[in-house]
Design a protein around this motif. Structure first.
Motif, short mmCIF file in Angstrom:
data_model
loop_
_atom_site.label_atom_id
_atom_site.label_comp_id
_atom_site.label_asym_id
_atom_site.label_seq_id
_atom_site.Cartn_x
_atom_site.Cartn_y
_atom_site.Cartn_z
N LEU A 228 -11.66 -6.49 -10.34
CA LEU A 228 -11.18 -5.09 -10.57
C LEU A 228 -12.04 -4.48 -11.63
O LEU A 228 -12.36 -5.10 -12.78
CB LEU A 228 -9.74 -5.59 -11.22
CG LEU A 228 -8.95 -6.42 -10.12
CD1 LEU A 228 -7.34 -6.28 -10.63
CD2 LEU A 228 -8.77 -5.42 -8.81
N LYS A 229 -11.93 -3.20 -11.43
CA LYS A 229 -12.67 -2.23 -12.36
C LYS A 229 -11.41 -1.39 -13.16
O LYS A 229 -10.86 -0.67 -12.31
CB LYS A 229 -13.57 -1.47 -11.87
CG LYS A 229 -14.48 -0.43 -12.99
CD LYS A 229 -15.37 0.45 -12.05
CE LYS A 229 -15.97 1.62 -12.82
NZ LYS A 229 -16.98 2.35 -12.06
N ALA B 130 -5.30 3.80 -7.39
CA ALA B 130 -6.15 2.64 -7.10
C ALA B 130 -7.23 2.91 -5.79
O ALA B 130 -6.58 3.85 -4.92
CB ALA B 130 -5.40 1.58 -6.83
N GLY B 131 -8.34 2.60 -5.84
CA GLY B 131 -9.15 2.53 -4.66
C GLY B 131 -10.30 1.80 -4.70
O GLY B 131 -10.28 0.76 -5.60
N ILE B 132 -11.27 1.71 -3.85
CA ILE B 132 -12.49 1.05 -3.63
C ILE B 132 -13.67 1.84 -4.32
O ILE B 132 -13.79 2.85 -3.93
CB ILE B 132 -12.59 0.71 -2.26
CG1 ILE B 132 -11.37 -0.12 -1.84
CG2 ILE B 132 -14.07 -0.16 -2.07
CD1 ILE B 132 -11.36 -0.48 -0.35
N GLY B 133 -14.44 1.14 -5.01
CA GLY B 133 -15.57 1.65 -5.63
C GLY B 133 -16.68 0.52 -5.90
O GLY B 133 -16.67 -0.58 -5.39
N ILE C 263 -12.48 -3.09 -6.77
CA ILE C 263 -11.10 -2.52 -6.54
C ILE C 263 -10.79 -1.64 -7.91
O ILE C 263 -10.91 -2.49 -8.89
CB ILE C 263 -10.15 -3.21 -6.16
CG1 ILE C 263 -10.37 -3.79 -4.74
CG2 ILE C 263 -8.88 -2.51 -6.36
CD1 ILE C 263 -9.13 -4.97 -4.48
N THR C 264 -10.84 -0.34 -7.93
CA THR C 264 -10.80 0.52 -9.17
C THR C 264 -9.11 0.74 -9.18
O THR C 264 -8.58 1.21 -8.47
CB THR C 264 -11.68 1.95 -8.88
OG1 THR C 264 -13.07 1.59 -8.71
CG2 THR C 264 -11.68 2.39 -10.50
#
Length: 80
Positions: free
Chosen positions: A68-69, A32-35, A46-47
């Motif tokens: 969320l993506k 997971a990460g931020i994008g 939040i990916t």
């Protein structure tokens, strides 16, 4: 309260850090990460990286107002 997805990067980081472990477990995620939805967007998401399409939820989901993506990445491999 800010509109959905319009929170600044620092706020999104705090929300991400607070929820990362739960998100990884809830969606059986690989990472997971931020994008951003698109590179030119000003809002953050939040990916969640998944192994396959079957894991993508049918409905839109957000955490504390951050969308969320979901991205199907397949398994990550260590590169040398």
């Amino acid at each position: 309260m800010a509109e959905r997805g319009t929170k600044g990067l620092e706020v999104v980081r705090e929300i991400f850090n607070r929820n990362k472990t739960d998100l990884l477990g809830q969606f059986n995620a690989l990472g997971a990460g931020i994008g951003k939805i698109e590179p030119t967007d000003e809002s953050y998401v939040i990916t969640i990286y998944l192994a396959d399409e079957d894991s993508i939820p049918k409905e839109s989901i957000d955490i504390e107002g951050i969308p969320l993506k979901f991205v199907v990445s397949g398994r990550f491999r260590k590169q040398l």
